[in-house]
Design a protein around this motif. Sequence first.
Motif, PDB file in Angstrom:
ATOM      1  N   SER A  47       0.894  -1.252  -0.173  1.00  0.00           N
ATOM      2  CA  SER A  47       0.281  -0.402  -0.382  1.00  0.00           C
ATOM      3  C   SER A  47       1.074   1.292  -0.191  1.00  0.00           C
ATOM      4  N   ASP A  48       2.253   1.241   0.959  1.00  0.00           N
ATOM      5  CA  ASP A  48       3.633   2.199   0.981  1.00  0.00           C
ATOM      6  C   ASP A  48       3.387   2.822  -0.812  1.00  0.00           C
ATOM      7  N   ILE A  49       3.552   1.700  -1.892  1.00  0.00           N
ATOM      8  CA  ILE A  49       4.310   1.915  -2.814  1.00  0.00           C
ATOM      9  C   ILE A  49       2.966   2.304  -3.598  1.00  0.00           C
ATOM     10  N   ALA A  70       2.671  -4.179  -6.494  1.00  0.00           N
ATOM     11  CA  ALA A  70       2.884  -3.980  -5.373  1.00  0.00           C
ATOM     12  C   ALA A  70       1.325  -4.260  -5.570  1.00  0.00           C
ATOM     13  N   ALA A  71       0.263  -3.831  -6.653  1.00  0.00           N
ATOM     14  CA  ALA A  71      -1.485  -3.956  -6.536  1.00  0.00           C
ATOM     15  C   ALA A  71      -1.625  -4.900  -6.907  1.00  0.00           C
ATOM     16  N   LEU A  72      -1.250  -5.847  -7.565  1.00  0.00           N
ATOM     17  CA  LEU A  72      -1.168  -7.519  -7.203  1.00  0.00           C
ATOM     18  C   LEU A  72      -1.456  -7.662  -6.451  1.00  0.00           C
ATOM     19  N   THR A  73       0.003  -8.035  -5.541  1.00  0.00           N
ATOM     20  CA  THR A  73      -0.076  -8.591  -4.929  1.00  0.00           C
ATOM     21  C   THR A  73      -1.023  -8.020  -3.513  1.00  0.00           C
ATOM     22  N   LEU A  74      -1.390  -6.944  -3.883  1.00  0.00           N
ATOM     23  CA  LEU A  74      -2.206  -5.805  -1.878  1.00  0.00           C
ATOM     24  C   LEU A  74      -3.845  -6.871  -2.374  1.00  0.00           C
ATOM     25  N   VAL A 101      -9.750  -6.460  -1.803  1.00  0.00           N
ATOM     26  CA  VAL A 101      -8.931  -7.145  -3.246  1.00  0.00           C
ATOM     27  C   VAL A 101     -10.041  -6.788  -4.550  1.00  0.00           C
ATOM     28  N   ASP A 102     -11.173  -6.399  -4.248  1.00  0.00           N
ATOM     29  CA  ASP A 102     -11.198  -4.587  -5.939  1.00  0.00           C
ATOM     30  C   ASP A 102     -10.763  -3.797  -5.733  1.00  0.00           C
ATOM     31  N   ALA A 103     -10.135  -3.275  -4.097  1.00  0.00           N
ATOM     32  CA  ALA A 103      -9.243  -1.692  -4.638  1.00  0.00           C
ATOM     33  C   ALA A 103      -7.741  -1.617  -5.307  1.00  0.00           C
ATOM     34  N   GLY A 104      -7.258  -3.296  -4.801  1.00  0.00           N
ATOM     35  CA  GLY A 104      -5.863  -3.697  -5.566  1.00  0.00           C
ATOM     36  C   GLY A 104      -6.294  -4.253  -6.405  1.00  0.00           C
ATOM     37  N   ASP A 124      -7.093   6.215  -3.512  1.00  0.00           N
ATOM     38  CA  ASP A 124      -8.665   6.691  -2.227  1.00  0.00           C
ATOM     39  C   ASP A 124      -9.112   5.819  -1.991  1.00  0.00           C
ATOM     40  N   LYS A 125      -9.528   4.439  -2.355  1.00  0.00           N
ATOM     41  CA  LYS A 125      -9.921   2.925  -2.781  1.00  0.00           C
ATOM     42  C   LYS A 125      -9.725   2.070  -1.509  1.00  0.00           C
ATOM     43  N   VAL A 126      -8.075   2.549  -1.682  1.00  0.00           N
ATOM     44  CA  VAL A 126      -7.194   1.672  -0.724  1.00  0.00           C
ATOM     45  C   VAL A 126      -7.323   2.199   0.832  1.00  0.00           C
ATOM     46  N   TYR A 127      -6.971   3.402   0.315  1.00  0.00           N
ATOM     47  CA  TYR A 127      -7.038   4.270   1.915  1.00  0.00           C
ATOM     48  C   TYR A 127      -8.428   4.121   2.348  1.00  0.00           C
TER      49      TYR A 127
END
Length: 143
Positions: A47-49, A70-74, A101-104, A124-127
């Motif tokens: 998420s930091d990335i 990073a997005a795939l992993t998250l 899952v959806d945010a990633g 924003d969705k991740v946060y």
Amino acid sequence: MHSVRMKVLLVFLPILFVAGAMMAQVPVFQQVGTLHEVMLGIVKPTSDIIFQFQNDPPKTAADWALLQNAALTLGETGNLLLLPGRAKDTGDWTKFSKALVDAGSATFKAANAKDAKALSDAGDKVYDTCENCHTKYLPKPAQ
């Protein structure tokens, strides 16, 4: 009497065989890290990335690849949080894990498309997903 036993065997033996085969195919989940370790070792750095590039998109192919990974992993980590032994409950925990899952996934798609606006929205969705989950599940420090 002997023919009745034979018929019972002929009926139940295939059922037992199929049931045994199905049980043998069930994958065994082996937890490696604790939930805390998953959060600190996978969710936080990925998420930091995402947050690093959310409002300042990557400039190089290497940075886009870093963001995509990073997005795939998250996103996939949201699935890990649903596995037995990690899922806290089947209510909000499940909802928040699926939201991760959806945010990633949204971030992964934005990164693959190199779409700065979609990347900002996905960040924003991740946060929001992390904050909503932490509000309910993160232990509060002693005061």
